[in-house]
Write a protein that holds these residues in place. Structure first.
Motif, mmCIF file in Angstrom:
data_model
loop_
_atom_site.group_PDB
_atom_site.id
_atom_site.type_symbol
_atom_site.label_atom_id
_atom_site.label_comp_id
_atom_site.label_asym_id
_atom_site.label_seq_id
_atom_site.Cartn_x
_atom_site.Cartn_y
_atom_site.Cartn_z
ATOM 1 N N CYS B 55 2.304 22.206 -10.771
ATOM 2 C CA CYS B 55 1.685 23.515 -11.016
ATOM 3 C C CYS B 55 2.484 24.656 -10.388
ATOM 4 N N CYS B 60 -2.045 21.456 -7.312
ATOM 5 C CA CYS B 60 -2.086 20.052 -7.727
ATOM 6 C C CYS B 60 -1.638 19.061 -6.651
ATOM 7 N N CYS B 63 3.663 18.094 -5.288
ATOM 8 C CA CYS B 63 4.978 18.446 -4.749
ATOM 9 C C CYS B 63 5.159 18.061 -3.277
HETATM 10 S S1 FES Z 1 3.385 21.860 -7.418
HETATM 11 FE FE1 FES Z 1 1.220 21.846 -7.523
HETATM 12 S S2 FES Z 1 0.693 22.120 -5.455
HETATM 13 FE FE2 FES Z 1 2.814 22.256 -5.409
#
Ligand code: FES
Ligand SMILES: Cc1cc2nc3c(=O)[nH]c(=O)nc-3n(C[C@H](O)[C@H](O)[C@H](O)COP(=O)(O)OP(=O)(O)OC[C@H]3O[C@@H](n4cnc5c(N)ncnc54)[C@H](O)[C@@H]3O)c2cc1C
Lengths: 374, 97
Positions: B55, B60, B63
């Motif tokens: 995201c 989300c 990462c």
């Molecule tokens: S890419 Fe979704 S929280 Fe970091």
């Protein structure tokens, strides 16, 4: 007796209700479970998942024996559920700890255990007090403030949400009729059968088992029983998944089979299931870090509160009605711990139509009268 | 697969699992990983599936990486800094890291 639709109607589809329903189905009964909808308050969805023995039974020594019976039956119970459903509830019994952060706490703990053991008729718990070095051998990550603790080899834990799901899967596979959104409004007995009124219509059954948690308080008097309750709120803090570091559950802290650490054990009188007292979560987390400093920079991913099903003296209630034969109550805190008993011991009694007083007489709600008049 | 629209920002050197990659001032760690063609930053704790930033706005948690020794930081919320050591994560985080 009239030809009812079901042999037994279980009121309540929480852990207690489904464990009982499964046991009844295994005895060959035609069973219906009447439950509320998804927004119902359910202890079974928010508990701490310990299958716990140590400390149980102060004030009612038979409760210790009853708990140990369930703890001993748990392994076989989990195995049977796995064979029937293919689901593993991750039951483990590595023994569990109570940890003390000061000499005073350790002394208080030792005192409780001594009072527990000194009760007449108590079964041996095998709980021992350990000093710091003994604890450190089994829990190498304890913090410098931990002075010792008590250890009971009978303590264990499960994956509680998976247990709940597994029991629901198992009752379905055994042909139990599960009716969600069927809140029971009234129960009457007519022509030898029970009639349970819901907004969705009436259900008839030869027997009725009340397993509606705190709501038993309202339902039990309809069939000549009673369930004096005192609901209480508990809060739990959940961390991200971590590599396994904790080989034994601690009463306030455990690592699940999938790696998260659950922290909790608070008690509040509030019965608002939507509320959360941040200060309580903070206190729980602070103590957890003192017990295991490696948790200091771990991320918390969830917190929640849930309402305990609690009888007024904290001990279970198992009863059968004198005025309405065939009506039973099954009501307790520690419905995870006692699930094996409800499925394997209490359900067969209900199937036979009479409680075995040699096992459950001490848990009749009649004990509350003695206190009220005495 | 991804390419920068413009080479804006001063060059910033960070390492990923010990290997030097070229980032730009203003990049988040997640953006720098993506720009360097790194196709996953972690594997999940239970099934071990590979995951990449998704995201890019903190929602989300796909990462997660270890930044300068601290595990499970959200790469999309951490700006790069010269000399930063990023490590990809395998499975469950180790407590204390
Ligand atoms: S890419 Fe979704 S929280 Fe970091
Ligand atoms: C924070 C917390 C931690 C806990 N930790 C542990 C632990 O570590 N170990 C342990 O053994 N136990 C623990 N418990 C206790 C355990 O969760 C409960 O004892 C157990 O879940 C009770 O199950 P139950 O089925 O009686 O109640 P519930 O789960 O509350 O279910 C009652 C059901 O009855 C239904 N119902 C109510 N009224 C009606 C009606 N009129 N008609 C139809 N259905 C109705 C409700 O919808 C609900 O589904 C904990 C509880 C809490 C809250």
């Amino acid at each position: 007796m009239a030809a009812s639709d079901f042999d037994v109607a279980v009121v309540g589809g929480g852990l207690v209700g489904v464990a009982t329903a499964w046991g009844l189905a295994r005895e060959g009964c035609r069973v219906v479970v009447l439950d509320e909808g998804d927004r119902a308050v359910r202890a079974s969805r928010g508990n701490f998942a310990l299958v716990w023995v140590q400390s149980k039974g102060l004030g009612l020594p038979e409760y210790a024996g009853w708990t140990i019976r369930s703890s001993n039956a748990w392994g076989g119970f989990a195995q049977t559920l796995k064979e029937e459903t293919g689901l593993d509830v991750a039951f483990q019994r590595p023994g569990g700890f109570h940890l003390a952060l000061s000499g005073k706490e350790l002394e208080a703990r030792a005192n409780i255990l001594k009072r527990l053991h000194n009760q007449p008729g108590i079964v041996d718990y095998k709980t021992e007090i350990m000093d710091r070095s003994q604890v450190a051998k089994m829990l190498p990550d304890i913090g410098p403030e931990v002075v010792g603790g008590s250890f009971c080899p009978l303590d264990g834990h499960v994956n509680s949400l998976r247990l709940f799901r597994t029991l629901h899967t198992a009752i379905k596979a055994r042909g139990v009729t599960y009716l969600p959104s069927h809140r029971v409004e009234t129960i009457t007995k007519e022509g030898g059968e029970f009639r349970l009124a819901t907004a969705q219509g009436e259900i008839r059954a030869g027997k009725v088992a009340l397993a509606a948690g705190n709501a038993n308080m309202r339902l039990a008097p309809m069939v000549g029983l009673e369930a004096p309750m005192k609901p209480e709120r508990g809060q739990i803090v959940v961390t991200e998944r971590l590599r396994p570091f904790l080989n034994h559950p601690v009463v306030t802290l455990r690592q699940t089979d999938e790696g998260t650490v659950m922290i909790g054990d608070s008690k509040e009188e509030s019965i608002d299931p939507a509320g959360l007292t941040l200060g309580v979560s903070a206190t729980e987390a602070e103590r957890a870090v003192r017990l295991f400093p490696l948790l200091a920079n771990v991320n918390v991913v969830r917190t929640w509160s849930a309402i305990r099903v609690m009888t007024q003296d904290g001990f279970p209630i198992y009863d059968e009605s004198e005025t309405h034969p065939g009506a039973f109550t099954i009501c307790c805190h520690s419905g995870v711990t006692l699930a094996a008993n409800h499925a394997l011991t209490v359900a067969p009694m209900i199937a036979r139509g009479a409680l075995d007083t040699s096992l459950v007489a001490p848990f009749s709600a009649r004990r509350f009268h003695v206190q009220a008049t005495g | 697969m991804f390419k920068r629209l413009a080479e804006t920002g001063a060059a910033v050197a960070i390492t990923v699992d010990g290997r030097q990659i070229a980032a730009r001032a203003g990049d988040t760690v997640a953006a720098a990983l993506i720009a360097a063609g790194i196709d996953h930053c972690r594997t999940t704790p239970v099934s071990g599936a590979p995951r990449a930033p998704y995201c890019l706005m903190g929602v989300c948690f796909e990462c997660l990486v270890t930044v300068d020794g601290v595990g499970s930081r959200q790469g999309c919320l951490v700006p790069v800094r010269d000399g930063m050591a990023v490590e990809t994560q395998t499975g469950k985080r180790e407590a204390g890291r």
